[in-house]
Write a protein that holds these residues in place. Structure first.
Motif, PDB file in Angstrom:
ATOM      1  N   PHE A 134       0.836  -1.203   0.000  1.00 15.16           N
ATOM      2  CA  PHE A 134       0.000   0.000   0.000  1.00 15.16           C
ATOM      3  C   PHE A 134       0.871   1.252   0.000  1.00 15.16           C
ATOM      4  O   PHE A 134       0.596   2.214  -0.729  1.00 15.16           O
ATOM      5  CB  PHE A 134      -0.923   0.017   1.222  1.00 15.16           C
ATOM      6  N   ALA A 135       1.933   1.243   0.789  1.00 12.41           N
ATOM      7  CA  ALA A 135       2.836   2.388   0.809  1.00 12.41           C
ATOM      8  C   ALA A 135       3.490   2.592  -0.553  1.00 12.41           C
ATOM      9  O   ALA A 135       3.642   3.734  -1.016  1.00 12.41           O
ATOM     10  CB  ALA A 135       3.896   2.196   1.886  1.00 12.41           C
ATOM     11  N   ALA A 136       3.860   1.500  -1.203  1.00 12.75           N
ATOM     12  CA  ALA A 136       4.464   1.605  -2.525  1.00 12.75           C
ATOM     13  C   ALA A 136       3.490   2.240  -3.515  1.00 12.75           C
ATOM     14  O   ALA A 136       3.880   3.078  -4.341  1.00 12.75           O
ATOM     15  CB  ALA A 136       4.903   0.227  -3.015  1.00 12.75           C
ATOM     16  N   MET A 137       2.210   1.848  -3.433  1.00 13.49           N
ATOM     17  CA  MET A 137       1.199   2.457  -4.302  1.00 13.49           C
ATOM     18  C   MET A 137       1.042   3.937  -3.994  1.00 13.49           C
ATOM     19  O   MET A 137       0.965   4.776  -4.894  1.00 13.49           O
ATOM     20  CB  MET A 137      -0.141   1.735  -4.143  1.00 13.49           C
ATOM     21  N   ALA A 138       1.001   4.281  -2.708  1.00 10.35           N
ATOM     22  CA  ALA A 138       0.787   5.665  -2.302  1.00 10.35           C
ATOM     23  C   ALA A 138       1.951   6.562  -2.717  1.00 10.35           C
ATOM     24  O   ALA A 138       1.748   7.730  -3.064  1.00 10.35           O
ATOM     25  CB  ALA A 138       0.573   5.737  -0.789  1.00 10.35           C
ATOM     26  N   PHE A 139       3.167   6.010  -2.698  1.00 11.95           N
ATOM     27  CA  PHE A 139       4.349   6.793  -3.039  1.00 11.95           C
ATOM     28  C   PHE A 139       4.747   6.657  -4.509  1.00 11.95           C
ATOM     29  O   PHE A 139       5.743   7.230  -4.940  1.00 11.95           O
ATOM     30  CB  PHE A 139       5.521   6.405  -2.142  1.00 11.95           C
ATOM     31  N   GLY A 140       3.974   5.896  -5.266  1.00 11.97           N
ATOM     32  CA  GLY A 140       4.240   5.762  -6.689  1.00 11.97           C
ATOM     33  C   GLY A 140       5.492   4.976  -7.024  1.00 11.97           C
ATOM     34  O   GLY A 140       6.094   5.167  -8.082  1.00 11.97           O
ATOM     35  N   ARG A 141       5.896   4.063  -6.133  1.00 12.83           N
ATOM     36  CA  ARG A 141       7.078   3.237  -6.393  1.00 12.83           C
ATOM     37  C   ARG A 141       6.738   2.134  -7.389  1.00 12.83           C
ATOM     38  O   ARG A 141       5.611   1.642  -7.423  1.00 12.83           O
ATOM     39  CB  ARG A 141       7.590   2.620  -5.087  1.00 12.83           C
ATOM     40  N   ASP A 142       7.723   1.746  -8.179  1.00 12.52           N
ATOM     41  CA  ASP A 142       7.480   0.696  -9.171  1.00 12.52           C
ATOM     42  C   ASP A 142       8.134  -0.623  -8.789  1.00 12.52           C
ATOM     43  O   ASP A 142       8.249  -1.534  -9.618  1.00 12.52           O
ATOM     44  CB  ASP A 142       7.964   1.151 -10.548  1.00 12.52           C
ATOM     45  N   ASP A 143       8.581  -0.742  -7.530  1.00 10.04           N
ATOM     46  CA  ASP A 143       9.213  -1.986  -7.109  1.00 10.04           C
ATOM     47  C   ASP A 143       8.314  -2.826  -6.207  1.00 10.04           C
ATOM     48  O   ASP A 143       8.749  -3.812  -5.622  1.00 10.04           O
ATOM     49  CB  ASP A 143      10.538  -1.703  -6.393  1.00 10.04           C
ATOM     50  N   GLY A 144       7.045  -2.425  -6.103  1.00 16.88           N
ATOM     51  CA  GLY A 144       6.085  -3.201  -5.326  1.00 16.88           C
ATOM     52  C   GLY A 144       5.065  -3.845  -6.237  1.00 16.88           C
ATOM     53  O   GLY A 144       5.296  -4.009  -7.445  1.00 16.88           O
ATOM     54  N   PHE A 145       3.930  -4.210  -5.660  1.00 18.67           N
ATOM     55  CA  PHE A 145       2.842  -4.791  -6.435  1.00 18.67           C
ATOM     56  C   PHE A 145       1.554  -4.064  -6.074  1.00 18.67           C
ATOM     57  O   PHE A 145       1.318  -3.740  -4.911  1.00 18.67           O
ATOM     58  CB  PHE A 145       2.675  -6.285  -6.126  1.00 18.67           C
TER      59      PHE A 145
END
Length: 302
Positions: A134-145
């Motif tokens: 969820f944090a990766a989505m919120a921060f716009g990271r491309d290394d999560g799912f």
């Protein structure tokens, strides 16, 4: 996307898009196996014997096999404790032959579902259910799912040429694996996002402002067709008994510009994204292994 009065809504064919996605996923899985010897593996975990969950897991396993993905299933009795479930998931997280882990939702009421989700290693969270994802989505990271249903919805929007930038998006629902990440993904694409839920005061007036409406509240026909803005894009992410979504489909069809059917809209895309992300997880592992091998070879040559 222009907002105009439609004669009738165009249905967004999630089944066809999912088929295309799975075809590409299967090709990637074949290529990965041929080039590296790595076959993507998805482990499914099911606690209890809820008929709907059993059916859904079986469907995912069939789709996995068709896409060239190994399916490893771990059925657990309904009496399983939180500690036992967490231990089982951690064991899968530590298994290098497993690339993705899916804990079928919902789990029995006595289990701490969040604790179970958090036992999934971020690199194997192909369903996008952990706080890290969820944090990766919120921060716009491309290394999560991404969470699979919101991720599938974004792909539907792209396939039908809907650019969220500058649009008013209303998400009705606030679950941690659907409503909340849906808003984050729309926000990342420059939409102006409003979250609503079953206790929102004067929901109708908020729905009426939506250029893009996502219904994910889990109540049959909760969104009235008469409240929908003419020409709006309406995504019905609900699935209730009798093949009924969260939107009054008949009423929405008279006012929306684009509308997802139930079934055949959002549902097929959820599974397609799950399997796509499982292959991606395996590709990442193979890439790390290849990079490590090159580095080791170079070091040995010095």
């Amino acid at each position: 996307m222009s907002v105009v009065e439609p004669a009738s809504a165009q249905l967004m064919n999630g089944t066809a898009l999912a088929r295309e996605t799975l075809d590409r996923t299967a090709e990637r899985a074949r290529k990965l196996l041929a080039e590296t010897g790595v076959r993507p593996c998805l482990a499914t975990v099911l606690v209890g014997d809820d008929p709907a969950s059993v059916t859904y897991v079986a469907m995912k396993r069939r789709r996995s096999a068709a896409a060239g993905i190994e399916s490893r299933h771990l059925p657990l009795p309904g009496r399983t404790t939180t500690a036992e479930l967490v231990a089982a998931i951690r064991a899968l997280s530590d298994d290098p032959t497993v690339h993705g882990i899916l804990l079928q939702h919902p789990v029995p009421a006595h289990i701490d579902e969040r604790a179970a989700f958090e036992a999934i290693a971020p690199a194997k969270d192909v369903d996008g259910v952990t706080m890290w994802s969820f944090a990766a989505m919120a921060f716009g990271r491309d290394d999560g799912f991404v969470s699979c249903t919101p991720g599938g919805i974004m792909r539907l929007l792209d396939a039908y040429g809907v650019d969220p930038a500058g649009k008013r998006a209303v998400v009705v629902g606030r679950s941690p694996i659907l409503g909340k990440p849906m808003g984050m993904l729309l926000l990342a694409r420059d939409a102006t996002v409003t979250y609503c839920h079953s206790r929102t005061v004067d929901l109708s007036s908020v729905v009426a402002t939506a250029d893009i409406l996502v219904a994910a509240v889990g109540r049959p026909e909760f969104i009235r067709g008469a409240d929908i803005k003419p020409g709006a894009v309406v995504i019905d992410a609900g699935y209730n008994p009798g093949n009924v979504g969260d939107v009054d489909a008949a009423g929405a069809g008279e006012r929306a510009g684009l509308l997802t059917p139930v079934p055949g809209g959002v549902g097929p895309m959820t599974i397609a994204v799950l399997l796509d992300q499982t292959v991606l997880a395996a590709e990442r592992v193979a890439a790390v292994a290849a990079s490590t091998a090159v580095t080791s070879t170079a070091a040995a040559a010095r």
